[in-house]
Design an enzyme around this catalytic site. Sequence first.
Site, PDB file in Angstrom:
ATOM      1  N   ARG A  13      12.162  -7.715   2.597  1.00 10.20           N
ATOM      2  CA  ARG A  13      11.982  -6.285   2.271  1.00 10.20           C
ATOM      3  C   ARG A  13      13.157  -5.425   2.755  1.00 10.20           C
ATOM      4  O   ARG A  13      13.596  -5.522   3.888  1.00 10.20           O
ATOM      5  CB  ARG A  13      10.686  -5.809   2.918  1.00 10.20           C
ATOM      6  CG  ARG A  13      10.445  -4.323   2.809  1.00 10.20           C
ATOM      7  CD  ARG A  13       9.001  -3.992   3.024  1.00 10.20           C
ATOM      8  NE  ARG A  13       8.653  -3.821   4.420  1.00 10.20           N
ATOM      9  CZ  ARG A  13       7.462  -3.345   4.828  1.00 10.20           C
ATOM     10  NH1 ARG A  13       6.525  -3.043   3.943  1.00 10.20           N
ATOM     11  NH2 ARG A  13       7.205  -3.210   6.098  1.00 10.20           N
ATOM     12  N   ARG A  61       2.101  -8.206  13.860  1.00 10.81           N
ATOM     13  CA  ARG A  61       1.469  -7.152  13.048  1.00 10.81           C
ATOM     14  C   ARG A  61       0.341  -7.734  12.195  1.00 10.81           C
ATOM     15  O   ARG A  61      -0.693  -7.097  11.993  1.00 10.81           O
ATOM     16  CB  ARG A  61       2.529  -6.457  12.170  1.00 10.81           C
ATOM     17  CG  ARG A  61       3.441  -5.554  13.006  1.00 10.81           C
ATOM     18  CD  ARG A  61       4.736  -5.240  12.294  1.00 10.81           C
ATOM     19  NE  ARG A  61       4.542  -4.490  11.069  1.00 10.81           N
ATOM     20  CZ  ARG A  61       5.368  -4.555  10.032  1.00 10.81           C
ATOM     21  NH1 ARG A  61       6.433  -5.340  10.066  1.00 10.81           N
ATOM     22  NH2 ARG A  61       5.134  -3.841   8.966  1.00 10.81           N
ATOM     23  N   ARG A 110      -6.418   2.589  11.129  1.00  8.78           N
ATOM     24  CA  ARG A 110      -6.069   1.189  11.315  1.00  8.78           C
ATOM     25  C   ARG A 110      -7.020   0.480  12.255  1.00  8.78           C
ATOM     26  O   ARG A 110      -6.822  -0.690  12.565  1.00  8.78           O
ATOM     27  CB  ARG A 110      -4.657   1.096  11.867  1.00  8.78           C
ATOM     28  CG  ARG A 110      -3.628   0.634  10.814  1.00  8.78           C
ATOM     29  CD  ARG A 110      -2.374   0.453  11.541  1.00  8.78           C
ATOM     30  NE  ARG A 110      -1.281  -0.247  10.983  1.00  8.78           N
ATOM     31  CZ  ARG A 110      -0.334   0.263  10.213  1.00  8.78           C
ATOM     32  NH1 ARG A 110      -0.439   1.465   9.732  1.00  8.78           N
ATOM     33  NH2 ARG A 110       0.717  -0.453   9.901  1.00  8.78           N
ATOM     34  N   ARG A 161      13.637  -2.937   8.109  1.00  9.66           N
ATOM     35  CA  ARG A 161      12.919  -2.361   9.253  1.00  9.66           C
ATOM     36  C   ARG A 161      13.022  -3.283  10.461  1.00  9.66           C
ATOM     37  O   ARG A 161      12.847  -4.488  10.326  1.00  9.66           O
ATOM     38  CB  ARG A 161      11.445  -2.134   8.878  1.00  9.66           C
ATOM     39  CG  ARG A 161      11.249  -0.861   8.079  1.00  9.66           C
ATOM     40  CD  ARG A 161       9.842  -0.690   7.597  1.00  9.66           C
ATOM     41  NE  ARG A 161       8.811  -0.987   8.569  1.00  9.66           N
ATOM     42  CZ  ARG A 161       7.515  -0.770   8.364  1.00  9.66           C
ATOM     43  NH1 ARG A 161       7.116  -0.236   7.204  1.00  9.66           N
ATOM     44  NH2 ARG A 161       6.617  -1.059   9.271  1.00  9.66           N
ATOM     45  N   LYS A 174       0.824  -1.220   0.000  1.00  8.06           N
ATOM     46  CA  LYS A 174       0.000   0.000   0.000  1.00  8.06           C
ATOM     47  C   LYS A 174       0.853   1.264   0.000  1.00  8.06           C
ATOM     48  O   LYS A 174       0.492   2.242  -0.627  1.00  8.06           O
ATOM     49  CB  LYS A 174      -1.045  -0.009   1.115  1.00  8.06           C
ATOM     50  CG  LYS A 174      -0.504  -0.109   2.506  1.00  8.06           C
ATOM     51  CD  LYS A 174      -1.638  -0.215   3.493  1.00  8.06           C
ATOM     52  CE  LYS A 174      -1.119  -0.217   4.926  1.00  8.06           C
ATOM     53  NZ  LYS A 174       0.050  -1.086   5.187  1.00  8.06           N
TER      54      LYS A 174
END
Length: 220
Positions: free
Chosen positions: A127, A171, A88, A160, A13
Amino acid sequence: MYIIFLGAPGAGKGTQAAVVAQKLRSAYIASGDLFRQALEQGTDLGIQARAYMEKGQLVPDEITTRMVLEKIEAPEGEAGAILDGFPRNLEQAEALDKALAGKNRGIDKVVYIKVPEKELQRRLGERWVCRHCQAVYSAKKSPPGQNGKCDRCGGDLYQRPDDTAETVQKRLEIYSTQTAPLIDYYARKGRLLEIDGEGSVDEVTGRIEAALHEEEFVTG
Ligand code: AMP
């Protein structure tokens, strides 16, 4: 016009929201980026958010909503904005609706990017993100030309700290219990555009543009 980008961590996103914001010349407000910037700058906001972010938990609504609404209410957010990572949960969504209603505005569309959970775990595990411009790379599928450096701006790439397997699991759990109910919330309001998030970045961008085009948000 106000457009929300909704999806699980790793759905793409952020990448897609930034592309669409540029095309629409719209303000781009990413709550996670705002927290990471605050953390890097060592501000009170960053210090307050840190413990939650490290554990993969949501930062309390009061702090988060105030931070995002300040951006929306700033002159740059007046004409509209692309929201990435906010709201969220239902409380945040209701606070946002209320703030926009106060200006006789509302959410125009919600781009919900749907990706299967196995694919999300794979993507987050490989990532790498640019510290400077936030561009995202996959160590396997779309590695940078030069190891550890961003192709776009030359910035340093990093993983991250909340992309570790354990925090990713947390998460994803929080996403399915707290954030996923927003899919129904916006569907009931007739605002939801569901987009298949599998495939290349360009393919997904094409699907989003086609859907927004159909809704006459993107022309040409
Ligand atoms: P993101 O970059 O969107 O994955 O966000 C990174 C982290 O920032 C999240 O795991 C949360 O700890 C925090 N965060 C970002 N957006 C929100 C939000 N809308 N509400 C609460 N916490 C958030």
